[in-house]
Scaffold this motif. Structure first.
Motif, mmCIF file in Angstrom:
data_model
loop_
_atom_site.group_PDB
_atom_site.id
_atom_site.type_symbol
_atom_site.label_atom_id
_atom_site.label_comp_id
_atom_site.label_asym_id
_atom_site.label_seq_id
_atom_site.Cartn_x
_atom_site.Cartn_y
_atom_site.Cartn_z
ATOM 1 N N GLU A 94 -7.359 2.979 2.610
ATOM 2 C CA GLU A 94 -5.957 2.694 2.910
ATOM 3 C C GLU A 94 -5.899 1.390 3.703
ATOM 4 O OE1 GLU A 94 -4.476 6.095 4.959
ATOM 5 O OE2 GLU A 94 -4.381 7.332 3.147
ATOM 6 N N THR B 253 -0.226 2.377 6.737
ATOM 7 C CA THR B 253 -0.732 2.065 5.402
ATOM 8 C C THR B 253 0.288 1.280 4.595
ATOM 9 O OG1 THR B 253 -2.070 4.076 5.407
ATOM 10 C CG2 THR B 253 -1.678 3.036 3.280
ATOM 11 N N VAL C 231 -3.006 1.235 -1.056
ATOM 12 C CA VAL C 231 -4.227 2.010 -1.275
ATOM 13 C C VAL C 231 -4.994 1.311 -2.384
ATOM 14 C CG1 VAL C 231 -5.224 4.217 -1.990
ATOM 15 C CG2 VAL C 231 -3.200 4.174 -0.524
#
Length: 369
Positions: A59, A192, A195
């Motif tokens: 992440e 985050t 990803v």
């Protein structure tokens, strides 16, 4: 009045016909019945749908907070190590960098002044023009200036790093799997943003229901099949098992790794994981439709090979699987069991055994037809 003998005998014949017994099931023509024999425990199998994922999915987040000014990639984009992915508004970190430069310049000037003053006082101390205490004060100011210069240099390095942190870069080669922030959004440090699916090993992610998770452990062997390549299976094993259930789905995430060479699976492909549920070498199994129950007692319809009649046979079963059910007791391995339409059958009913292609099945010891 005289009555014809025919009129007298007709009611008698009708009453006798009404009193005759109905046709018994044994006298009726045998109906076809789909029959199967129990299979071994290897036929028991659970199937879990899954998705092909990268083994490593870091992440990615900014190391400082701020407002995202530009997003440079989106989901599905292939990126290389060091490639910029997004940028923060660098105005604040730029001001901090300018302030750090100013503090460093001031500390450098103070240090130079203290050094030159110390150089002037040293020969004066040797000639006895100044006292030792005066020289110690000058030397102390020099040491303080030197410490402040080191502090200003460290602050300058931190400010320079902070300015660099305003650009989020890819740590490895891979594909952007998810995007969790957009340009104009204010994010905190560590939140985050993307990803990344790192290039390399691929595996399958599945979700295990909480009632089944105790059956599995890391290292268990499984079989993987890709939906795009039906019938082409690959050996695998459970590499990772989540210690806690997902709070939304109440399922446990598991990662299944391929045991052989790369199989050419692409990210996001659908797959299914087949788990053999053997309960012992002597365990038998039947299709789900072959087992029914009466007052909670499961039973099956067994065909007598000689007379081809049905016999209701109570059995002991195990936990239901996706397509089959284990039979733990009450059934012989060579028995022929009706596998469809069990709810309309009767004890002692005569049947004509057939397979799934409606072809006659010759039972062992049967008299044949």
């Amino acid at each position: 009045m005289f009555r014809s003998p025919l009129l007298i005998l007709l009611p008698l014949a009708l009453s006798l016909a009404a009193c005759s017994s109905p046709e018994t099931p044994q006298d009726a023509a045998p109906r076809p019945a789909l029959v199967v024999q129990p299979q071994g425990a290897d036929a028991l199998m659970d199937i879990f749908p899954g998705e092909v994922r990268a083994r490593y999915e870091p992440e990615l987040a900014f190391r400082i907070g701020g407002k995202i000014s530009r997003r440079l990639v989106t989901v599905g984009d292939r990126v290389e190590q060091g490639q910029p992915l997004a940028e923060l508004n660098a105005e604040d970190v730029g001001l901090e960098l300018d302030a750090a430069r100013a503090r460093l310049a001031s500390a450098r000037a103070d240090h130079q002044l203290a050094a030159s003053e110390l150089d002037r006082y040293r020969p004066l101390l040797e000639r006895g023009v100044v006292s030792r205490s005066q020289f110690d004060n000058v030397e102390s100011r020099f040491q303080a200036a030197e410490a402040q210069l080191k502090q200003a240099r460290a602050q300058m390095d931190v400010a320079r790093n902070q300015a660099g942190y305003a650009v989020l870069e890819a740590p490895e080669n891979g594909v952007i799997a998810r995007r969790l922030a957009e340009a104009g959004q204010v994010v905190a440090a560590g939140q985050t943003v993307f990803v990344l699916a790192v290039d390399g090993d691929r595996e399958v992610r599945i979700d295990l229901p909480e009632q089944d998770v105790d059956r599995f452990q890391v290292g268990d062997e499984v079989t993987v099949e890709l939906w795009s390549r039906p019938g082409d299976t690959f050996p695998g094993h459970i590499r990772e098992l989540a210690p806690a259930a997902d709070p939304a789905s109440r399922t446990f995430e598991a990662r299944v790794a391929f045991d052989n060479d790369p199989v050419g699976a692409e990210l996001g492909q659908s797959a299914r994981v087949l788990v053999h549920g053997a309960n012992g070498e002597d365990t038998l199994s039947l299709p789900l439709a072959a087992v029914t129950a009466d007052d909670g007692q499961p039973y099956v319809w067994v065909v007598d090979p000689a007379s081809r009649t049905l016999r209701k046979t109570p059995v002991k079963t195990g936990a239901y699987h996706a397509e089959r059910i284990p039979v733990l007791d009450g059934l012989a391995a060579d028995a022929w069991v009706v596998a469809a339409g069990t709810q309309v059958l009767r004890e002692g009913q005569k049947v004509r055994p057939v397979d799934r292609q409606n072809r006659p099945v010759h039972l062992n010891g049967a008299d044949g037809e």
